[in-house]
Design an enzyme around this catalytic site. Structure first.
Site, PDB file in Angstrom:
ATOM      1  N   ASP A 172       7.609   0.398 -10.655  1.00 56.87           N
ATOM      2  CA  ASP A 172       8.460   1.015  -9.896  1.00 56.87           C
ATOM      3  C   ASP A 172       8.517   0.547  -8.379  1.00 56.87           C
ATOM      4  O   ASP A 172       7.613   0.359  -7.843  1.00 56.87           O
ATOM      5  CB  ASP A 172       8.627   2.330 -10.178  1.00 56.87           C
ATOM      6  CG  ASP A 172       7.865   3.326  -9.446  1.00 56.87           C
ATOM      7  OD1 ASP A 172       8.214   4.317  -9.231  1.00 56.87           O
ATOM      8  OD2 ASP A 172       6.608   3.011  -9.420  1.00 56.87           O
ATOM      9  N   HIS A 174       8.870   2.855  -5.184  1.00 53.08           N
ATOM     10  CA  HIS A 174       8.982   4.399  -4.984  1.00 53.08           C
ATOM     11  C   HIS A 174       9.897   4.665  -3.916  1.00 53.08           C
ATOM     12  O   HIS A 174      10.221   4.212  -2.709  1.00 53.08           O
ATOM     13  CB  HIS A 174       7.420   4.732  -4.669  1.00 53.08           C
ATOM     14  CG  HIS A 174       7.506   6.409  -4.463  1.00 53.08           C
ATOM     15  ND1 HIS A 174       8.182   7.060  -5.593  1.00 53.08           N
ATOM     16  CD2 HIS A 174       7.487   7.132  -3.537  1.00 53.08           C
ATOM     17  CE1 HIS A 174       8.283   8.193  -5.101  1.00 53.08           C
ATOM     18  NE2 HIS A 174       7.938   8.386  -4.228  1.00 53.08           N
ATOM     19  N   ASP A 201       8.029  -0.169  -0.112  1.00 48.72           N
ATOM     20  CA  ASP A 201       9.000   0.753   0.369  1.00 48.72           C
ATOM     21  C   ASP A 201       8.569   2.172   0.255  1.00 48.72           C
ATOM     22  O   ASP A 201       9.206   2.818  -0.465  1.00 48.72           O
ATOM     23  CB  ASP A 201      10.503   0.474   0.074  1.00 48.72           C
ATOM     24  CG  ASP A 201      11.162  -0.643   0.777  1.00 48.72           C
ATOM     25  OD1 ASP A 201      10.551  -1.339   1.506  1.00 48.72           O
ATOM     26  OD2 ASP A 201      12.437  -0.622   0.887  1.00 48.72           O
ATOM     27  N   ASP A 204       9.948   5.559   5.039  1.00 51.65           N
ATOM     28  CA  ASP A 204      11.405   5.597   5.492  1.00 51.65           C
ATOM     29  C   ASP A 204      12.283   5.887   4.152  1.00 51.65           C
ATOM     30  O   ASP A 204      13.520   5.452   4.163  1.00 51.65           O
ATOM     31  CB  ASP A 204      11.905   4.250   5.984  1.00 51.65           C
ATOM     32  CG  ASP A 204      11.193   3.978   7.403  1.00 51.65           C
ATOM     33  OD1 ASP A 204      10.715   4.800   7.879  1.00 51.65           O
ATOM     34  OD2 ASP A 204      11.211   2.577   7.661  1.00 51.65           O
ATOM     35  N   ARG A 205      12.021   6.663   3.315  1.00 51.09           N
ATOM     36  CA  ARG A 205      12.605   7.137   2.198  1.00 51.09           C
ATOM     37  C   ARG A 205      12.933   8.675   2.206  1.00 51.09           C
ATOM     38  O   ARG A 205      13.250   9.129   1.167  1.00 51.09           O
ATOM     39  CB  ARG A 205      12.038   6.628   0.690  1.00 51.09           C
ATOM     40  CG  ARG A 205      12.256   5.203   0.790  1.00 51.09           C
ATOM     41  CD  ARG A 205      13.544   4.690   0.385  1.00 51.09           C
ATOM     42  NE  ARG A 205      14.065   3.244   0.627  1.00 51.09           N
ATOM     43  CZ  ARG A 205      14.178   2.397   1.394  1.00 51.09           C
ATOM     44  NH1 ARG A 205      14.113   2.917   2.624  1.00 51.09           N
ATOM     45  NH2 ARG A 205      14.152   1.135   1.140  1.00 51.09           N
ATOM     46  N   ASN A 233       9.605  -4.558   2.403  1.00 52.09           N
ATOM     47  CA  ASN A 233      10.000  -4.943   3.828  1.00 52.09           C
ATOM     48  C   ASN A 233       9.806  -3.589   5.164  1.00 52.09           C
ATOM     49  O   ASN A 233       9.872  -3.879   6.089  1.00 52.09           O
ATOM     50  CB  ASN A 233      11.441  -5.373   3.829  1.00 52.09           C
ATOM     51  CG  ASN A 233      12.416  -4.350   3.416  1.00 52.09           C
ATOM     52  OD1 ASN A 233      12.350  -3.625   2.380  1.00 52.09           O
ATOM     53  ND2 ASN A 233      13.418  -4.058   4.377  1.00 52.09           N
ATOM     54  N   HIS A 234       9.954  -2.333   4.486  1.00 54.57           N
ATOM     55  CA  HIS A 234       9.530  -1.131   5.341  1.00 54.57           C
ATOM     56  C   HIS A 234       8.095  -1.233   5.777  1.00 54.57           C
ATOM     57  O   HIS A 234       7.885  -0.309   6.517  1.00 54.57           O
ATOM     58  CB  HIS A 234      10.452  -0.048   4.702  1.00 54.57           C
ATOM     59  CG  HIS A 234      11.782   0.108   5.139  1.00 54.57           C
ATOM     60  ND1 HIS A 234      12.314   0.817   6.219  1.00 54.57           N
ATOM     61  CD2 HIS A 234      12.688  -0.470   4.264  1.00 54.57           C
ATOM     62  CE1 HIS A 234      13.599   0.527   6.201  1.00 54.57           C
ATOM     63  NE2 HIS A 234      13.856  -0.237   5.134  1.00 54.57           N
ATOM     64  N   HIS A 284       8.817  -7.332  -3.963  1.00 52.22           N
ATOM     65  CA  HIS A 284       9.597  -6.410  -3.541  1.00 52.22           C
ATOM     66  C   HIS A 284      11.083  -6.848  -3.188  1.00 52.22           C
ATOM     67  O   HIS A 284      12.108  -6.278  -3.943  1.00 52.22           O
ATOM     68  CB  HIS A 284       9.273  -5.992  -2.071  1.00 52.22           C
ATOM     69  CG  HIS A 284      10.040  -4.929  -1.603  1.00 52.22           C
ATOM     70  ND1 HIS A 284      10.221  -3.810  -2.122  1.00 52.22           N
ATOM     71  CD2 HIS A 284      11.065  -4.974  -0.539  1.00 52.22           C
ATOM     72  CE1 HIS A 284      11.228  -2.965  -1.272  1.00 52.22           C
ATOM     73  NE2 HIS A 284      11.681  -3.675  -0.400  1.00 52.22           N
ATOM     74  N   ARG A 324      21.791  -8.496   5.542  1.00 53.59           N
ATOM     75  CA  ARG A 324      20.690  -7.786   5.774  1.00 53.59           C
ATOM     76  C   ARG A 324      20.035  -8.267   7.171  1.00 53.59           C
ATOM     77  O   ARG A 324      19.575  -7.624   7.930  1.00 53.59           O
ATOM     78  CB  ARG A 324      19.600  -7.803   4.642  1.00 53.59           C
ATOM     79  CG  ARG A 324      19.677  -7.043   3.657  1.00 53.59           C
ATOM     80  CD  ARG A 324      18.502  -7.165   2.617  1.00 53.59           C
ATOM     81  NE  ARG A 324      18.625  -6.418   1.329  1.00 53.59           N
ATOM     82  CZ  ARG A 324      18.509  -5.180   0.838  1.00 53.59           C
ATOM     83  NH1 ARG A 324      18.361  -4.285   1.933  1.00 53.59           N
ATOM     84  NH2 ARG A 324      18.617  -5.036  -0.311  1.00 53.59           N
ATOM     85  N   HIS A 351      14.010  -3.244  -3.704  1.00 58.68           N
ATOM     86  CA  HIS A 351      14.913  -3.676  -2.442  1.00 58.68           C
ATOM     87  C   HIS A 351      16.336  -3.184  -2.338  1.00 58.68           C
ATOM     88  O   HIS A 351      16.660  -2.821  -1.458  1.00 58.68           O
ATOM     89  CB  HIS A 351      14.687  -5.030  -2.171  1.00 58.68           C
ATOM     90  CG  HIS A 351      14.931  -5.661  -0.887  1.00 58.68           C
ATOM     91  ND1 HIS A 351      14.414  -5.125   0.238  1.00 58.68           N
ATOM     92  CD2 HIS A 351      15.626  -6.602  -0.647  1.00 58.68           C
ATOM     93  CE1 HIS A 351      15.079  -5.564   1.129  1.00 58.68           C
ATOM     94  NE2 HIS A 351      15.806  -6.619   0.863  1.00 58.68           N
TER      95      HIS A 351
END
Length: 590
Positions: A172, A174, A201, A204-205, A233-234, A284, A324, A351
């Protein structure tokens, strides 16, 4: 007999009426649900478009940073002031093996106390503490990051796993801490019997990104053969400068800089892909027509590559991902070619937020999995994870961290819709000058344009790829002749309380680029304390020059003087941000 016949006849009369009423109710309900679904979808589109536009702006910051490095020197001529701006190299202090031992944990500290090497009791202590909203002490965070860094340095770019020794592997991307805890509750904690691949990632969530990565890294240290993390990417210095940086500095004011730098170093060492049984590739973002696994195995993995940013598309071929601002769009032919080249049968990526938590495309060869439920608003989407056994047939498990049922109510849709429309109106206000200029080129009767022209101007300026005609009733008023009164787009919006010294042109720039400006000053003021007036002025001049904004030096000097809270030639960073937020605050009338 007579009475019986009478009752039967009366029932027969009632039945058609009942059936007719049921059909009418059914039709009304279907129309109601169709309208609800339409509103849900355009709300979703607004949120996603604005999110991607924000990502694109942050990527474009790297161009400014390069420009800044070429032009920003210390006033005394001693050379570059921020020569390592783009390279988050860890301070030499952090390379000392005993650095964390120099930090004492006071007796008053009531959070979890862990020891290394980690044990199951340590990870259980972290789980319990984070459920109770406790914060791990800086000393333990630094030591955990240091140990994770040592482990990741030994790992390859692409990790190869096998289902031969386990029943299932869970995959998964996350999201928030609540999602992670729910996944662990439903699927089991990481162990030899329950291996995991988390697909990027991790930050930043939400407001608990630190807790998320601490838990994931702790399980990597505890079970390095059964807990695997791909980079997203984060997990990148530029992308997490705003949200994650702010969270770390708020939670760890004393040792925040050291913790943040070590986080960035660890992120840069994360593997970039996982392959299961030589048949399933997990990355990702996605791939491009240039992706080659042998090449990915040998590059420096601290460099950002297409696989962290790319998205699948239905059309054939490969094209730049302009939505993006990074990576590419890859079509089904690109997927087929890569899978055939490497003997693969499936690509799993993340993503992109999906309303059901997952989505299949490219004839089932590409699966998008997204585990952050309620990503945009409460009830906006479900989360999901995949389980793969030896047969390599994906099994999907959906969930939602919510007290509500799966089906959205009208109240939930209205709340999400209102939030999305407010965000969209902020976007309109930020680009007010360009929009009005575009409308004036097409205006029919002073301040009105056709609906078609109105939609075209919005799309050409904002580039959000939204159903503007559908959204028009929420954004602008029609004139008697059916044209759009374009100034009505801004009637229910107004700026906050501007500082007297801020000129209208400067206030507009402050508002439009507010996130980028905060990121830039986050970098300059690495200690989150003081920046000099000269640094402030010089940075602003470079930024306005880079943007091509028409802001004269006098306006910048007035702004600098207006926020010189210390009167000693320096600006308190916190106070600056507070003043800055007052300037760019937007009031949207409900």
């Amino acid at each position: 007999m007579g009475c019986g016949s009478s009752v039967a006849t009366e029932t027969q009369v009632r039945r058609p009426e009942t059936m007719k009423a049921a059909v009418l109710i059914q039709r009304w309900y279907r129309r109601y649900m169709a309208r609800l679904e339409m509103r849900r979808r355009y709300t979703w589109n607004i949120f996603q478009s604005i999110e991607y536009a924000g990502e694109q702006e942050q990527l474009q910051l790297s161009t400014f940073f390069t420009y800044m490095l070429d032009n920003f020197t210390q006033l005394n001529g001693n050379g570059p002031l921020i020569s390592q701006l783009l390279d988050p190299v860890v301070d030499p202090w952090l390379d000392r093996e005993t650095c964390f031992n120099l930090i004492s944990v006071p007796e008053s500290y009531s959070g979890p106390r862990i020891s290394f090497p980690l044990s199951v009791s340590d990870t259980n202590a972290l789980l319990s503490a984070f459920k109770e909203h406790q914060t791990l002490h800086a000393r333990y965070v630094l030591q955990l990051l240091y140990e994770t860094k040592k482990l990741l340095k030994q790992m390859p770019n692409i990790v190869h796993l096998s289902t031969s020794y386990t029943k299932d592997i869970t995959i998964d991307l996350h999201g928030r801490l609540d999602d992670l805890l729910l996944i662990f509750y439903k699927n089991g904690l990481p162990s030899a019997e329950t291996p995991y691949v988390f697909n990027g990632d991790f930050v930043d969530r939400g407001k608990k990104s630190v807790e998320v990565v601490v838990l994931l890294f702790a399980y990597v240290l505890l079970y390095p053969d059964y807990m695997h993390l791909n980079r997203g990417n984060h997990e990148d210095h530029i992308m997490n400068l705003y949200g994650f940086t702010k969270e770390v500095m708020q939670k760890y004011r004393t040792h925040g800089r050291e913790i943040l730098q070590l986080f960035q170093e660890v992120f840069s060492l994360l593997p970039i892909a996982t392959v299961i049984d030589g048949k399933v590739l997990i990355v990702h973002g996605g791939i491009s027509d240039q992706t080659d696994l042998e090449f990915l195995s040998s590059i420096e993995r601290n460099k950002i590559v297409d696989i962290l940013w790319s998205d699948p598309k239905t059309q054939e071929g490969c094209s730049p991902n302009t939505f993006r601002g990074g990576g590419c769009y890859f079509g089904p032919d690109v997927t087929r070619r890569l899978l055939l080249q490497h003997g693969l049968q499936l690509l799993i990526r993340s993503h992109e937020c999906k309303q059901e938590g997952y989505e299949l495309c490219h004839d089932g060869r590409v699966i998008t999995i997204f585990s952050a439920s309620n990503y945009y608003e409460d009830g906006s989407n479900r989360g999901a994870y995949i389980k793969l056994g030896r047969e390599l047939v994906p099994r999907f498990y959906q969930y939602q961290v919510s007290r509500t049922t799966r089906r959205l109510t009208l109240t939930q849709v209205r709340a999400a819709e209102g939030s999305a429309l407010r965000a969209l109106k902020e976007k309109l206000f930020a680009h007010r000058s360009e929009l009005i200029a575009g409308f004036q080129q097409n205006e029919q009767n002073n301040t009105s344009v056709s609906v078609s022209e109105w939609a075209q101007v919005l799309e050409s300026v904002l580039r959000l790829d939204l159903p503007w005609r559908t959204l028009r009733p929420h954004l602008a008023r029609l004139a008697a002749d059916g044209s759009v009164e374009y100034l009505s787009c801004f009637e229910d919006m107004g700026p906050g309380l501007p500082l007297p010294q801020v000129t209208p042109n400067l206030a507009k720039t402050l508002f439009r680029y507010r996130t980028n400006i905060e990121i830039i000053f986050n970098i300059i003021d690495k200690d989150h304390s003081l920046i000099s007036i000269e640094e402030f002025r010089h940075t602003w001049r470079l930024f306005s020059a880079h943007l091509g904004a028409d802001i004269d030096d006098g306006a910048i000097d007035d702004l600098a003087r207006s926020i010189d809270f210390n009167k000693d030639g320096s600006i308190d960073f916190t106070e600056f941000l507070e003043a800055f937020r007052v300037v760019h605050k937007l009031d949207v009338k409900e």
